[in-house]
Design an enzyme around this catalytic site. Sequence first.
Site, short mmCIF file in Angstrom:
data_model
loop_
_atom_site.label_atom_id
_atom_site.label_comp_id
_atom_site.label_asym_id
_atom_site.label_seq_id
_atom_site.Cartn_x
_atom_site.Cartn_y
_atom_site.Cartn_z
N GLU A 275 0.82 -1.24 0.00
CA GLU A 275 -0.07 0.12 -0.05
C GLU A 275 0.98 1.29 0.06
OE1 GLU A 275 -1.80 -0.69 3.68
OE2 GLU A 275 -3.39 -1.89 3.00
N PRO A 276 1.63 1.42 -1.09
CA PRO A 276 2.37 2.50 -0.86
C PRO A 276 1.53 4.00 -1.48
CG PRO A 276 2.99 1.29 -2.99
CD PRO A 276 2.07 0.78 -1.98
N ARG A 314 2.74 20.31 5.57
CA ARG A 314 3.47 19.52 6.10
C ARG A 314 4.59 20.09 6.86
NH1 ARG A 314 6.62 16.93 3.39
NH2 ARG A 314 6.49 15.07 4.93
N TYR A 318 4.71 18.50 10.66
CA TYR A 318 5.85 17.64 10.72
C TYR A 318 7.24 18.13 10.71
CZ TYR A 318 1.92 14.71 8.81
OH TYR A 318 0.55 14.36 8.44
N CYS A 346 -1.92 34.45 9.63
CA CYS A 346 -1.54 34.93 10.90
C CYS A 346 -1.26 34.08 11.86
CB CYS A 346 -2.67 36.07 11.30
SG CYS A 346 -2.22 36.86 12.76
N GLU A 347 -0.11 33.38 11.75
CA GLU A 347 0.43 32.40 12.60
C GLU A 347 1.82 32.35 12.54
OE1 GLU A 347 -1.44 28.58 13.57
OE2 GLU A 347 -3.55 29.26 13.02
N TYR A 375 0.18 14.22 0.42
CA TYR A 375 -0.21 14.78 1.78
C TYR A 375 -0.02 16.28 1.70
CZ TYR A 375 0.41 9.80 3.05
OH TYR A 375 0.57 8.52 3.03
C1 LIG Z 1 -0.77 5.83 5.47
C2 LIG Z 1 -1.28 4.46 5.10
C3 LIG Z 1 -0.26 3.94 3.89
C4 LIG Z 1 0.57 4.81 3.01
O1 LIG Z 1 1.76 5.28 3.67
P1 LIG Z 1 2.88 5.98 2.68
O2 LIG Z 1 3.85 6.21 3.87
O3 LIG Z 1 2.41 7.07 1.98
O4 LIG Z 1 3.24 4.79 1.84
C5 LIG Z 1 -0.59 2.53 3.84
N1 LIG Z 1 -1.40 2.05 4.46
C6 LIG Z 1 -1.90 2.60 5.66
C7 LIG Z 1 -2.77 1.34 6.50
C8 LIG Z 1 -1.93 3.66 5.85
O5 LIG Z 1 -2.60 4.39 6.76
#
Ligand SMILES: *Cc1c(COP(=O)(O)O)cnc(C)c1O
Length: 421
Positions: A275-276, A314, A318, A346-347, A375
């Site tokens: 799941e990238p 971001r 982060y 204004c922050e 993101y």
């Molecule tokens: C956010 C997330 C991802 C993707 O993460 P990346 O760092 O963007 O690759 C994959 N699986 C799950 C469950 C997530 O919450």
Amino acid sequence: MDHFLYQGGNLHAEDVPLAEIAAAVGTPFYVYSTATLERHFRLFDEALDGMDHLVCYAMKAASNVAILKTLAALGAGMDVVSGGEYMRAKAAGVPGERIVFSGVGKTRDEMRLALEGGIRQFNVESEPEMEVLSAVAVELGLRAPITVRVNPDVDAKTHAKIATGKSENKFGIPIARAREVYRLAAGLPGLEVIGIDVHIGSQLTDLEPFRQAYLKLAELTEILRADGLDIRRLDLGGGLGIPYARGNEAPPLPSAYGAMVQETLGHLGCEIEIEPGRLIAGNAGLMVSEVIYVKSGEGRDFLILDAAMNDLIRPAMYDAWHDIVPLIEPEAGAEQRPYDIVGPVCESGDTFAKQRMMPQLSAGDLVAFRSAGAYGAVMASEYNTRPLIPEVLVNGQEFAVIRARPSFDEMINRDTIPEWL
Ligand SMILES: *Cc1c(COP(=O)(O)O)cnc(C)c1O
């Protein structure tokens, strides 16, 4: 590698000068490169060659339907974390059997939506969720295919806000309790247990935490199989990081990641799912902004941009670094000077970079934030009643607006006035 390069002194997205897009749509805006999206998807797909696999793009990284369609056309599945994302994936033409539903707080309505519309699997994260999902599936006369997300208790060594695989995180069930939880799942009438899921965090720059997690996963697969469960699919999550700063050491490539997956899990004969998100979209997108003012402060100069923290959060959220480059290529050896690069909100948090070395810039100059594809647009808000900025997709010599900037009226007319006013 991406497709945002200077050609003839002007920064391009593929074959389109970014200044041309700026003239057409106004700043600020996000722009994505089709070739880069495609390249990154293929790198993952090829990295798992030789194993039965599906790359499910984690669409929370960048979820514009045009981006989803671009990836779906290559055979990508989708990893969704809400009913809204599920509907986006469907709108992009992704069939239910290629959509995975992740997330720690799925509601009954979201479960029903996905069960009725078709789903590859739910990655469930707790016992209460299992019981609710089973009940919802039974109501519909269905069985929900599931994996259980286990928390392998490894330190992903990433930013605390995006680490998810330590035992103190809210995600998954502790791997030590996995057998007991799987026993419960196997006894629920509305569930069909098909595999195991793990996702340890985001922006990982080292393979070692992945390796540790996957070794634990391999062990658990054998244990659950010995318990009589047909574990046939392993969802390995996302999380591989990208280089945000030029010159820094690059994180491992998908090919190295794929080889490690093969080595740790290949012998099990399971279907592999990954799941990238960030690695597919991150370096496939830029945010382009205009310098509104150059303000000389006490001992420092500020570049005040027309983009702000509501457009790209971001850095504020982060402490993220984005390379920021002028659209007009600086001459070789041009003098650099330090700027604080800020937005109009204004922050004090509305600061993109402090004391960043840049070539000299003036009001009206355009700059691009690199690595803003993931993101970025998805986390934008209308804070300060600033319109969500447009998204543009480039494909070779063509470009198209894939989400237009709303007008002030469109924003304001979303509010409704109660009768008594
Ligand atoms: C956010 C997330 C991802 C993707 O993460 P990346 O760092 O963007 O690759 C994959 N699986 C799950 C469950 C997530 O919450």
